[in-house]
Design an enzyme around this catalytic site. Sequence first.
Site, PDB file in Angstrom:
ATOM      1  N   ASP A   1      -0.662  -7.375   1.205  1.00 20.25           N
ATOM      2  CA  ASP A   1       0.006  -6.074   1.365  1.00 20.25           C
ATOM      3  C   ASP A   1       1.513  -6.280   1.514  1.00 20.25           C
ATOM      4  OD1 ASP A   1       0.335  -3.374   1.624  1.00 20.25           O
ATOM      5  OD2 ASP A   1      -0.481  -3.243   3.665  1.00 20.25           O
TER       6      ASP A   1
ATOM      7  N   SER B   1       4.108   1.794   8.710  1.00 21.51           N
ATOM      8  CA  SER B   1       3.780   0.849   7.637  1.00 21.51           C
ATOM      9  C   SER B   1       5.010   0.367   6.883  1.00 21.51           C
ATOM     10  CB  SER B   1       2.855   1.514   6.619  1.00 21.51           C
ATOM     11  OG  SER B   1       1.534   1.439   7.060  1.00 21.51           O
TER      12      SER B   1
ATOM     13  N   GLY C   1       2.895   5.915   9.855  1.00 24.65           N
ATOM     14  CA  GLY C   1       4.326   6.077   9.625  1.00 24.65           C
ATOM     15  C   GLY C   1       5.130   4.806   9.822  1.00 24.65           C
TER      16      GLY C   1
ATOM     17  N   HIS D   1       0.822  -1.220   0.000  1.00 24.03           N
ATOM     18  CA  HIS D   1       0.000   0.000   0.000  1.00 24.03           C
ATOM     19  C   HIS D   1       0.858   1.274   0.000  1.00 24.03           C
ATOM     20  CE1 HIS D   1       0.253   0.079   4.555  1.00 24.03           C
ATOM     21  NE2 HIS D   1       0.243   1.382   4.315  1.00 24.03           N
TER      22      HIS D   1
HETATM   23  C1  4AZ Z   1      -0.826   3.414   9.383  1.00 17.56           C
HETATM   24  O1  4AZ Z   1      -1.531   4.413   9.205  1.00 17.56           O
HETATM   25  C2  4AZ Z   1      -1.184   2.456  10.455  1.00 17.56           C
HETATM   26  N1  4AZ Z   1      -2.542   0.255  14.745  1.00 17.56           N
HETATM   27  C3  4AZ Z   1      -0.421   1.302  10.632  1.00 17.56           C
HETATM   28  C4  4AZ Z   1      -0.753   0.414  11.638  1.00 17.56           C
HETATM   29  C5  4AZ Z   1      -1.836   0.663  12.450  1.00 17.56           C
HETATM   30  C6  4AZ Z   1      -2.589   1.797  12.283  1.00 17.56           C
HETATM   31  C7  4AZ Z   1      -2.262   2.690  11.270  1.00 17.56           C
HETATM   32  C8  4AZ Z   1      -2.161  -0.343  13.523  1.00 17.56           C
HETATM   33  O2  4AZ Z   1       0.161   3.209   8.686  1.00 17.56           O
END
Ligand code: 4AZ
Length: 229
Positions: A96, A180, A178, A47
Amino acid sequence: IKGGSYADIAAHPWQAAIFVKYRRVPGEHFLCGGILISSCWVLSAAHCFEEGFSANQLKIVLGRTSRATPEDNEQQFQVKSYTVHQRYDSENFNNDIALLQLNSDAEDCAIETDTVRAACLPTPALHLPKISKFVSPEGHVRLFPASQCTTQHLGNRTVTDNMLCAGDTRNLDDACKGDSGGPLVCMKDDRMYLIGIISWGIGCGRKDIPGVYTNVSRYLDWIQDNTNP
Ligand code: 4AZ
């Protein structure tokens, strides 16, 4: 990261930072985390690449603790090419996962140092201890059983077998915006194995709502096939 604590890159030397260079003006912005899995390959979340960047817009930094603070011993790479999973579904974040190949003139790309080192991929037979403590860059979370990792537990969103849930039963530590593309690792026999890739969630650190991770064990063949062209 929600909750969590300071972590030096030497404790998580497979953590990569992926930046996007601006097209016209000099400069760049942080895009996502990544995970070094061998000298020339970094895993991340599909993503992160929905905007369809060209490989030459991307930059990967290894060996840096704070994403905005360059370090003397860090290693920077251009991206030779990257692959997003062919069945990545942007509607529900199924599959993903993405692979990026570091660009290098030599056969090797990243050089192993105290702050740069690949994570181990799990073997198909890797059995995790029943209760294991997982470490994503700075927080400690536990794997949730499949019975607590369902559509009902996650705001009616689609949850597939390609996803794992992990959270802190004290509901403090969690991945967040942030993070991810970054790693969920677990120690077994003194080695850190990559179990998950930070993917999505409903908020961060909410009571009884785990973070959702790409289930890396489901992609061992995909990783093998796409890193051996
Ligand atoms: C994000 O926005 C994100 N709590 C990644 C993980 C989680 C929430 C948001 C899990 O990248």
